[in-house]
Scaffold this motif. Sequence first.
Motif, PDB file in Angstrom:
ATOM      1  N   THR A  83       0.900  -0.842  -0.429  1.00 33.33           N
ATOM      2  CA  THR A  83       0.293  -0.020  -0.038  1.00 33.33           C
ATOM      3  C   THR A  83       1.244   0.947  -0.473  1.00 33.33           C
ATOM      4  O   THR A  83       1.959   1.083   0.690  1.00 33.33           O
ATOM      5  CB  THR A  83      -1.067   0.053   0.780  1.00 33.33           C
ATOM      6  OG1 THR A  83      -1.655  -1.220   1.035  1.00 33.33           O
ATOM      7  CG2 THR A  83      -1.827   1.388   1.209  1.00 33.33           C
ATOM      8  N   THR A  84       0.438   2.002  -0.799  1.00 31.61           N
ATOM      9  CA  THR A  84       1.560   3.405  -0.902  1.00 31.61           C
ATOM     10  C   THR A  84       0.221   4.724  -0.504  1.00 31.61           C
ATOM     11  O   THR A  84      -0.497   4.920  -0.860  1.00 31.61           O
ATOM     12  CB  THR A  84       1.607   4.203  -2.542  1.00 31.61           C
ATOM     13  OG1 THR A  84       2.844   2.459  -2.451  1.00 31.61           O
ATOM     14  CG2 THR A  84       2.403   5.161  -1.573  1.00 31.61           C
ATOM     15  N   TYR A  85       0.729   5.447   0.748  1.00 28.97           N
ATOM     16  CA  TYR A  85      -0.670   6.545   1.346  1.00 28.97           C
ATOM     17  C   TYR A  85       0.326   8.199   0.367  1.00 28.97           C
ATOM     18  O   TYR A  85       1.354   8.068   0.266  1.00 28.97           O
ATOM     19  CB  TYR A  85      -0.368   6.632   2.869  1.00 28.97           C
ATOM     20  CG  TYR A  85      -1.118   5.328   3.469  1.00 28.97           C
ATOM     21  CD1 TYR A  85      -2.549   5.586   3.394  1.00 28.97           C
ATOM     22  CD2 TYR A  85      -0.185   4.371   4.164  1.00 28.97           C
ATOM     23  CE1 TYR A  85      -3.170   4.266   3.993  1.00 28.97           C
ATOM     24  CE2 TYR A  85      -1.457   3.173   4.337  1.00 28.97           C
ATOM     25  CZ  TYR A  85      -2.776   3.010   4.346  1.00 28.97           C
ATOM     26  OH  TYR A  85      -2.529   2.344   5.587  1.00 28.97           O
ATOM     27  N   TYR A  86      -0.448   8.553  -0.206  1.00 29.46           N
ATOM     28  CA  TYR A  86      -0.376   9.963  -0.197  1.00 29.46           C
ATOM     29  C   TYR A  86      -0.846  11.218  -0.052  1.00 29.46           C
ATOM     30  O   TYR A  86      -2.045  10.867   0.613  1.00 29.46           O
ATOM     31  CB  TYR A  86      -0.131   9.614  -2.090  1.00 29.46           C
ATOM     32  CG  TYR A  86      -0.374   8.804  -3.118  1.00 29.46           C
ATOM     33  CD1 TYR A  86       0.509   8.883  -3.928  1.00 29.46           C
ATOM     34  CD2 TYR A  86      -1.409   7.423  -2.903  1.00 29.46           C
ATOM     35  CE1 TYR A  86       1.070   7.680  -4.718  1.00 29.46           C
ATOM     36  CE2 TYR A  86      -0.951   6.599  -4.247  1.00 29.46           C
ATOM     37  CZ  TYR A  86       0.947   6.002  -4.468  1.00 29.46           C
ATOM     38  OH  TYR A  86       0.861   6.046  -5.739  1.00 29.46           O
ATOM     39  N   PRO A  87      -0.084  11.569   0.704  1.00 29.19           N
ATOM     40  CA  PRO A  87      -0.570  13.337   0.510  1.00 29.19           C
ATOM     41  C   PRO A  87      -1.256  13.791   0.567  1.00 29.19           C
ATOM     42  O   PRO A  87      -1.843  14.087  -0.643  1.00 29.19           O
ATOM     43  CB  PRO A  87       1.369  13.777   1.060  1.00 29.19           C
ATOM     44  CG  PRO A  87       1.740  13.565   0.278  1.00 29.19           C
ATOM     45  CD  PRO A  87       1.325  12.014  -0.095  1.00 29.19           C
ATOM     46  N   ASP A  88      -2.085  14.594   1.034  1.00 24.30           N
ATOM     47  CA  ASP A  88      -3.421  15.641   0.981  1.00 24.30           C
ATOM     48  C   ASP A  88      -2.991  16.561   0.461  1.00 24.30           C
ATOM     49  O   ASP A  88      -2.825  17.660   1.505  1.00 24.30           O
ATOM     50  CB  ASP A  88      -4.478  15.175   1.379  1.00 24.30           C
ATOM     51  CG  ASP A  88      -6.250  16.415   0.924  1.00 24.30           C
ATOM     52  OD1 ASP A  88      -5.380  17.079   0.190  1.00 24.30           O
ATOM     53  OD2 ASP A  88      -6.790  16.332   1.485  1.00 24.30           O
TER      54      ASP A  88
END
Length: 548
Positions: free
Chosen positions: A517-522
Amino acid sequence: MENKLIIGIDFGTDSARGILYDLDGLSLRKQVVAPFKRWKEGLYCNPAKNQYRQHPADYTEALACIFEGLLKDLTPAEKLQVAAIGTNTTGSTPVALNEAGQVLAMLPAFAENPNAMFVLWKDHTAIAVATQINQLAKQGAVDYTAYSGGIYSSEWFWSKITHIIREDEAVWQASATWMEQSDWVPYYLCGQQLQQVKRNRCAAGHKAMWHESYDGLPAAEFFHRLEPRFEKYKLPFYTETYTSDQVFGTLAPDLARQYGLSEEVLVTVGAIDAHHGAVGAGIRPHVLVKVMGTSTCDMLIAPYAEATTLLPGICGQVDGSILPGFVGYEAGQSAYGDIFLWYKKLMLAPLKSILGALMTPEQIQAYDEHFFNYLSQQAAQIPPAFDDLIFTDFFNGRRTPDADMELKAAAYGFTLATTSSQLFKALVEAAAFGSKAIIERFEAYELAIHELIAIGGIAEKSPYIMQVLADVLQREIKVLQSDQVGALGSVIFASLAATAFDSLAEAQEKLCPAVATTYYPDQGLAPIYQQRYQRYLSLTQRNYKAHE
């Protein structure tokens, strides 16, 4: 390549995890989790005094459980294909041994004495001693804390030893030396004598002030000035240290016979769990690996040419502590998952106490299991605002930057309208702000971070916490597929000992897991979180002033 089986064992806070890896098929054959029985029951611990001790029998029983579980379905011929065992443990988690090399708590006279047991990494009973060590280090011609960020911690080797030999006459009299858990586990597996022990550079450099520039450990005179009781010991306890690509010894004959293994099974030099976790995660220069569990460890490596400046406030910079050929840096937070577990206990304790007798075990379990899911869903609906409730993350002191284990957490912004979800959101943000402070310290000294990988229970199980972290840091965060990356790091080093690969880089390329999983910043949240981070820093300064 011959069909080789490798065992990797990762000792954590609550349990030990073992994996059986097939190098021929590059696949995980089996994994076993062995909880620590006495630890689970809360024995030998006193949270009110920050005392956390573990009985060595928890470790030996866990090892037995792991070997039995991993090997029970193998044929006798397959068992003989086990080529090497790698291990890692928590740290700094030292223990006292007598002249015969026995852990004192394994003797009848000390079986129930917490001071004769392993002093767990999170034990903070030695805060006063750490203060003395720091004062003494600054008075001498050599500052032995220079490669430990300039501050020695109560969580570390010498602080804990000094505290116990002052407190417990019997332990002091019976002890001949002290050993880290990360050295004791391979020592136990090999059935060696004390003089054969290969102390690992990872724990020695990060926790015991070992450094080549002053010929190893601090001089005996330094410890005699700290505490005269050190004069009974033969100091230094050791001079040489070893990296985890080296062989500690071979499996003890009695253990080999018990489990049907070859007496030629190699056991590699140990290390601290987070460091092997970083190796299992594929660490390389400019990649920060965050090991996220009850606490966090942030691991970074740099080529020698980039590691020329002493980095203040970081828990050590040690040649070869993570990957041989690179300088390893360790940072982290003394509480991370522990913060959320504290909040869970705080919220559910009255419910269980009042209604526990009226609730079925299934209902109680449902409350436990759904508590964080409910709060995460509610907190995710609250848009961050400048004047929201804000916390600092020093629930178990501050590890980095600038260690101070006496520091307590603080909060600002409570109102009569504050909800449980808002409070949970503030705790999650505080943990993320603490991570941001660490990254800023690295970058302030020109150690660039181009990629961020997260491993551990929080990374795997808490999407809300990971998304907030990505938003606060304004960085992508990659979470890996494997839930046993620490044990995999030990497998990588053991596979090198078994000559299965030509280099550590090749072993990592073949064995490290893919990204799950990759979490991308808002990016739209960047301005508000930067404002809130400044409030966190301001509250941190108030924290320090109140503490002083």
